[in-house]
Design an enzyme around this catalytic site. Structure first.
Site, PDB file in Angstrom:
ATOM      1  N   TYR A   1      18.064  -2.800  -8.015  1.00 52.92           N
ATOM      2  CA  TYR A   1      16.716  -2.298  -8.516  1.00 52.92           C
ATOM      3  C   TYR A   1      16.721  -1.519  -9.853  1.00 52.92           C
ATOM      4  CZ  TYR A   1      15.918  -1.393  -3.926  1.00 52.92           C
ATOM      5  OH  TYR A   1      15.534  -1.347  -2.113  1.00 52.92           O
TER       6      TYR A   1
ATOM      7  N   SER B   1       9.184   0.132   3.138  1.00 53.27           N
ATOM      8  CA  SER B   1       7.127  -0.177   3.197  1.00 53.27           C
ATOM      9  C   SER B   1       6.364   0.140   3.774  1.00 53.27           C
ATOM     10  CB  SER B   1       7.518  -1.273   2.911  1.00 53.27           C
ATOM     11  OG  SER B   1       5.485  -1.800   1.843  1.00 53.27           O
TER      12      SER B   1
ATOM     13  N   GLY C   1      -4.865   2.936   1.212  1.00 53.96           N
ATOM     14  CA  GLY C   1      -7.057   2.771   1.036  1.00 53.96           C
ATOM     15  C   GLY C   1      -7.090   2.952   0.107  1.00 53.96           C
ATOM     16  N   LYS C   2      -6.097   2.971  -0.818  1.00 44.11           N
ATOM     17  CA  LYS C   2      -6.750   2.457  -2.380  1.00 44.11           C
ATOM     18  C   LYS C   2      -7.350   1.865  -2.542  1.00 44.11           C
ATOM     19  CE  LYS C   2      -2.273   2.719  -4.988  1.00 44.11           C
ATOM     20  NZ  LYS C   2      -1.161   3.220  -6.003  1.00 44.11           N
TER      21      LYS C   2
END
Length: 358
Positions: A60, A246, A255-256
C-alpha cells in the site's frame, strides 16, 4: 453526535482470541490520496469512535507504484508509536508473486520462508511494532482468477512448455509457523482466496499440526457476491472469520458515477485500475439499487454499507475514506438495519443482475 461502535458489538475473529470491531479502518489511501496528517486525523477519529482494528499491507498505497509502496505502513507506524499498542488490533499483508510488482523484494519471488521473513521484518520495522496481530497472504501464489478476472484458466499453469512452479501451501504454512513461534505474528489469514485454497490451508494445517488460518479477506458488496457460492459454507462450518473489503465497490455504490462518469474517485483518478468494475452490467445494477434505496428513504451508500455490515458471515467490514466526512458517513451507516422487505427486494435485483462485478 457521531455514531460510536460499542464494545458489545465486537466480534471474535475466527478461532482466535482477537476481539475486533465490526468495522475496520483500511489504509490503502494513506500516502496516495491522503497525506500523513490527514491519515492521522482518520486514525484518531476512528479509534475515538470505537474502531480497534486497522488493516494495511506492505504494497500500500494503491494503486501500487514503485515510488510509493510501503508508504502506508510507514505513515501508520508513525501514528502507532504514540498509541497504546495493546489496544490496537493490527493486520498487514505480504505481497506474493503473479502481479509483476518487481520493485517489492525483487519480485516478490515467492511466498517461501525467505520472502515471508523479509516481508514481515520490513513491515515490523515500518509499523514500529514487534508483533502483528493478523498476518495475511495478500493473494495466492498459485494461478487463480482475481482482481476482476473470473474464470480459472488452466493454460496459465504453463510457461515455456513447463508447469509453473509455486511454493506449496504446506511450505507456506511451515514458514508462517516459524514466525508465529518467534512471537512476531499472533495469527494468520489469507486474502483474495478461492474455496479450494481455503480448504487446503485448513486441511494441511490440521494434518501437519501447523497454524490454522483465522480469517479470509475478500471483496464483498452488492455487485460482487461471489463468496456466497460455496465460500460461506466453509466460513460457517470451519469457524473462519470473514473480512469484507470494498463494500462500496470503488465508489460505484455511492451512485456518484451514475450522475457523472468523470466524478473524482479512484476509478477516474487511476485509469485501468478498477477492471473488476469495468463490466457491462455494473451500471444497470447500480441504478436498480439506487432506485430501491430511494424508495426506502435512504441513500445508496447507506443501503450498500448496511447490507454488508450486518450479513451473518461478515466478521468485520473494511472501509476506506479520503476525508473525515466520508469516514463519519460510513461509520454512522452501521446503526441502519435493513428490513426483511428491503432485503427481499435486494435479492430480486441480485437475481436479475447477478454479480456484475466479479
Amino acid at each position: 453526535m457521531s455514531y460510536y461502535i460499542e464494545k458489545q458489538d465486537y466480534r471474535r475473529l475466527g478461532q482466535s482470541d482477537l476481539l475486533i470491531s465490526p468495522i475496520t479502518l483500511g489504509t490503502m489511501t494513506f500516502g496516495e490520496q491522503n497525506t500523513e496528517s490527514e491519515a492521522f486525523l482518520q486514525l484518531d477519529w476512528a479509534i475515538s469512535h470505537g474502531i480497534n482494528f486497522i488493516d494495511t499491507a506492505e504494497m500500500y498505497p494503491v494503486p501500487p507504484r514503485e515510488n510509493t509502496f510501503t508508504v502506508s505502513e510507514t505513515i501508520l507506524g508513525h501514528w502507532l508509536k504514540k498509541q497504546k499498542r495493546e489496544q490496537i488490533v493490527l493486520a498487514t499483508k505480504a505481497a506474493g508473486p503473479r502481479r509483476s510488482l518487481n520493485w517489492i523484494r525483487n519480485g516478490p519471488k515467492a511466498l517461501d520462508e525467505k520472502n515471508l521473513r523479509e516481508a514481515l521484518e520490513g513491515s515490523l520495522k515500518r509499523l514500529r511494532t514487534d508483533y502483528i496481530d493478523l498476518y495475511q497472504l495478500h493473494w495466492p501464489e498459485r494461478n487463480v482468477p482475481m482482481f476482476g478476472q473470473y474464470k480459472f484458466d488452466p493454460s496459465a499453469e504453463i510457461e515455456e512448455s513447463k508447469l509453473k512452479e509455486w511454493v506449496s501451501i504446506h511450505e507456506q504454512l511451515e514458514a508462517l509457523e516459524k514466525l508465529v513461534q518467534e512471537g512476531k505474528i499472533k495469527y494468520i489469514g489469507i486474502s483474495n482466496e478461492q474455496s479450494w485454497g481455503v480448504m487446503e490451508f485448513i486441511r494441511i494445517a490440521r494434518e501437519k499440526k501447523l497454524p490454522l488460518i483465522v480469517s479470509v479477506q475478500n471483496c464483498y458488496n452488492l455487485i460482487n457476491r461471489g463468496i456466497e457460492f460455496g465460500m460461506t459454507e466453509i466460513l460457517y462450518r470451519e469457524k473462519i472469520g470473514f473480512l469484507a473489503y470494498s463494500p462500496l465497490a470503488f465508489g460505484h455504490l455511492t451512485g456518484k458515477y451514475l450522475k457523472d462518469m468523470d466524478s473524482k474517485g479512484r476509478v477516474t483518478l487511476f485509469k485501468g485500475f478498477a477492471q473488476r468494475y469495468d463490466k457491462p452490467n455494473v451500471f444497470p445494477a447500480v441504478k436498480a439499487y439506487e432506485i430501491l434505496a430511494s424508495k426506502h428513504g435512504m441513500t445508496l451508500t447507506d443501503m450498500a454499507l448496511a447490507f454488508v455490515y450486518h450479513h451473518w458471515f461478515v466478521t468485520s467490514t473494511i472501509i476506506g475514506a479520503t476525508s473525515i466526512d466520508q469516514l463519519r458517513e460510513n461509520i454512522e451507516a452501521y446503526k441502519i438495519k435493513l428490513s426483511k422487505e428491503l432485503l427481499d427486494e435486494i435479492e430480486i435485483i441480485h437475481l436479475t443482475h447477478m454479480n456484475p462485478a466479479p
